[in-house]
Write an enzyme that holds these catalytic residues in place. Sequence first.
Site, PDB file in Angstrom:
ATOM      1  N   GLU A 104      -1.937  -0.219   8.033  1.00  0.00           N
ATOM      2  CA  GLU A 104      -1.088  -1.247   7.437  1.00  0.00           C
ATOM      3  C   GLU A 104       0.059  -0.640   6.636  1.00  0.00           C
ATOM      4  O   GLU A 104       1.177  -1.160   6.659  1.00  0.00           O
ATOM      5  CB  GLU A 104      -1.926  -2.156   6.533  1.00  0.00           C
ATOM      6  CG  GLU A 104      -1.135  -3.265   5.878  1.00  0.00           C
ATOM      7  CD  GLU A 104      -1.946  -4.076   4.891  1.00  0.00           C
ATOM      8  OE1 GLU A 104      -1.368  -5.014   4.285  1.00  0.00           O
ATOM      9  OE2 GLU A 104      -3.141  -3.778   4.697  1.00  0.00           O
TER      10      GLU A 104
ATOM     11  N   HIS B 241       0.827  -1.205   0.000  1.00  0.00           N
ATOM     12  CA  HIS B 241       0.000   0.000   0.000  1.00  0.00           C
ATOM     13  C   HIS B 241       0.870   1.268   0.000  1.00  0.00           C
ATOM     14  O   HIS B 241       2.030   1.221  -0.403  1.00  0.00           O
ATOM     15  CB  HIS B 241      -0.992  -0.045   1.158  1.00  0.00           C
ATOM     16  CG  HIS B 241      -1.699  -1.371   1.241  1.00  0.00           C
ATOM     17  ND1 HIS B 241      -2.663  -1.750   0.337  1.00  0.00           N
ATOM     18  CD2 HIS B 241      -1.519  -2.436   2.079  1.00  0.00           C
ATOM     19  CE1 HIS B 241      -3.074  -2.976   0.615  1.00  0.00           C
ATOM     20  NE2 HIS B 241      -2.389  -3.424   1.663  1.00  0.00           N
TER      21      HIS B 241
ATOM     22  N   HIS C  64       3.054  -7.267   4.287  1.00  0.00           N
ATOM     23  CA  HIS C  64       1.692  -6.835   4.587  1.00  0.00           C
ATOM     24  C   HIS C  64       1.290  -7.275   5.989  1.00  0.00           C
ATOM     25  O   HIS C  64       1.979  -8.050   6.647  1.00  0.00           O
ATOM     26  CB  HIS C  64       0.707  -7.469   3.594  1.00  0.00           C
ATOM     27  CG  HIS C  64       0.775  -6.907   2.214  1.00  0.00           C
ATOM     28  ND1 HIS C  64      -0.150  -6.009   1.721  1.00  0.00           N
ATOM     29  CD2 HIS C  64       1.652  -7.133   1.205  1.00  0.00           C
ATOM     30  CE1 HIS C  64       0.155  -5.704   0.468  1.00  0.00           C
ATOM     31  NE2 HIS C  64       1.250  -6.367   0.133  1.00  0.00           N
TER      32      HIS C  64
ATOM     33  N   GLU D  39       1.774 -12.033   4.989  1.00  0.00           N
ATOM     34  CA  GLU D  39       0.768 -11.373   5.819  1.00  0.00           C
ATOM     35  C   GLU D  39       1.161 -11.686   7.257  1.00  0.00           C
ATOM     36  O   GLU D  39       0.949 -12.788   7.763  1.00  0.00           O
ATOM     37  CB  GLU D  39      -0.624 -11.907   5.506  1.00  0.00           C
ATOM     38  CG  GLU D  39      -1.147 -11.566   4.111  1.00  0.00           C
ATOM     39  CD  GLU D  39      -1.752 -10.179   4.020  1.00  0.00           C
ATOM     40  OE1 GLU D  39      -1.581  -9.371   4.972  1.00  0.00           O
ATOM     41  OE2 GLU D  39      -2.405  -9.895   2.998  1.00  0.00           O
TER      42      GLU D  39
END
Length: 266
Positions: free
Chosen positions: A99, A61, A154, A229
Amino acid sequence: MSAPRRAVPALLFGLLLGGSAGGCTAEPPPPSTVAEPPAMTSAAAEPAAARTPVVLLDPGHNGGNARARGMVNRLVPDGRGGTKACNTTGTSTTTGYPEHAFSWDLAQRVRALLSEHGITVVLTRPDDSGVGPCVDERGAAGERADADVVVSLHADGSAPDNHGFHVAYAEPPLNPAQSGPARVLAATLRDHLRDAGFPVSTYIGRDGLSPRSDLAGLNLSTRPAALVECANMRNPAEAALLSSPEGRERYAAAIAAGIMSFLTWW
């Protein structure tokens, strides 16, 4: 992409994958792909200079995505003949830790640890205040950087009772880097995170591994690539860990160790 530096030994391949990843039951490479060590033609022959490893880190992101919804919502190739959004804003803890900030801080920590070992590290974004890049650009970044390995960083956003990390890789594979090396990379990262005391996911994948066909950054990579993740940001205990510098340093140490372990094979 050039041929792998050496093929995956059958025993190592099986041990790393553990035969437990959903859909991940690949056979070891056929004998014709196993590279033989080059013969020395002269007693005076000198070994070639070692190439400095290059690692591409892809912090998920970006801090400016929320103010540029039109740009991040535009459709880009997904690597499998379809399209998906350029990017997203990512998730956050219930107390507001985003995040994008977590993945950016984590990338700095992993980069510092790898750099101490003489590894060149390239990032897909220069800061945490910009927009994008799109997932197709991230997928192509490993080739542009001539990277030996690509790791996307992430944290997830799921129901509060869910917890644990998972490591995603492209499945079914679309090129040689994805058909073997990427799976070994994912399993190696999984092993180091698990050995560092982090629990595997209770809600996605199997035994900490998650084969995916919907992640454009992995689909489009021509270099061994995996996406970590690290935890569920909506789980209170994991949110507290992700929000602390000490917790992020623990994740960074495990991920850096996993990358270095993979590089000793690759």
